[in-house]
Design an enzyme around this catalytic site. Structure first.
Site, PDB file in Angstrom:
ATOM      1  N   SER A 162       0.857  -1.189   0.000  1.00 20.83           N
ATOM      2  CA  SER A 162       0.000   0.000   0.000  1.00 20.83           C
ATOM      3  C   SER A 162       0.887   1.230   0.000  1.00 20.83           C
ATOM      4  CB  SER A 162      -0.889   0.016   1.246  1.00 20.83           C
ATOM      5  OG  SER A 162      -1.524   1.273   1.401  1.00 20.83           O
ATOM      6  N   TYR A 204      -1.822  -0.442  10.215  1.00 20.87           N
ATOM      7  CA  TYR A 204      -1.855  -0.830   8.803  1.00 20.87           C
ATOM      8  C   TYR A 204      -0.597  -0.335   8.092  1.00 20.87           C
ATOM      9  CZ  TYR A 204      -3.601  -1.182   3.982  1.00 20.87           C
ATOM     10  OH  TYR A 204      -3.761  -1.482   2.654  1.00 20.87           O
TER      11      TYR A 204
END
Length: 249
Positions: free
Chosen positions: A140, A153
């Site tokens: 990501s 995350y």
């Protein structure tokens, strides 16, 4: 272009929706045999139905280490080999860091880091024995630039990128290529809260130089290329697909 994927065998996790589902369907269209793994039985059935007999579904919870460890063996039992692995499954629980329960972090690391590690390890054993293979980790942009309220995350995706680089170096002599893709904002269920709020959507799009969010189909060709034999000299790289957002920061 022929990606030389016909009759190759690829395991895709998180394949019941979003990016994983789109990748699985396109790989099957390219002639690969795809094992699609996820928790959602209904979502997997929908993806399986789009594969023209080349997609087989396996239910698996990425937090269950025993289930994860056995996934690769199921692929090999079914097809006799494993040529590609796409670690796409992931969770992104949001919340203020100061208030987060440590269990949230444990679950995030279990799904986003430990599961890809176990799968790469299991797949790697077979790939070494058969003379090569390709692994693609879906990271990501938050693994490149930390993001508020997504500290766990961001941490997990940063770890995935470092794992990609280190593993690529370790396995290069084994003809195993390991790469990562760092998506930005895509129109998937993971972005549901943003997509359903005009104000949140406006603010999110304002950060993207391309002026819009992306469709999953805009990431799929890159994933297919990286899992194909044509990418045999590409390894240890993280490909950013974000409409220019990270480059602007």
């Amino acid at each position: 272009m022929d990606l030389r994927l016909r009759d190759t065998v690829v395991l895709v996790t998180g394949a019941s929706r979003g990016l994983g589902a789109a990748i699985a369907v396109e790989l099957a269209a390219e002639g690969a045999y795809v094992v699609a793994a996820a928790r959602s039985r209904d979502g997997l059935r929908e993806v399986e139905a789009k594969g023209d007999g080349r997609i087989s579904a396996v239910e698996a919870d990425m937090r269950d280490e025993a289930a994860v460890a056995g996934l690769v063996e199921k692929v090999v039992e079914r097809h006799g080999r494993i040529d590609g692995l796409i670690n796409n499954a992931g969770i992104a629980p949001a919340g203020k860091f100061v208030d987060q329960d440590p269990q949230v972090w444990k679950d995030t690391l279990a799904v986003n880091v430990i599961a890809p590690m176990l799968l790469a390890q299991a797949a790697g054993r077979h790939m070494i024995a058969q003379g090569g293979g390709r692994i693609v980790n879906i990271a990501s942009t938050t693994g490149l630039r930390g993001k508020p309220v997504l500290v766990g995350y961001s941490t997990s995706k940063g770890a995935v990128i470092r794992m990609t680089e280190a593993l690529a170096a370790e396995w290069a002599s084994k003809n195993i290529q390991v790469n990562a893709i760092a998506p930005g904002a895509f129109v998937t269920e993971a972005q549901k809260a943003v997509l359903e709020s005009p104000e949140l959507l406006r603010r999110r799009v304002a950060k993207i130089p391309a002026g819009r969010m992306a469709d999953p189909a805009e990431l799929v060709p890159l994933a297919c290329l990286l899992v194909s034999p044509l990418s045999s000299f590409t390894s240890g790289a993280t490909f950013v697909v974000d409409g220019g957002e990270v480059g602007k920061l």
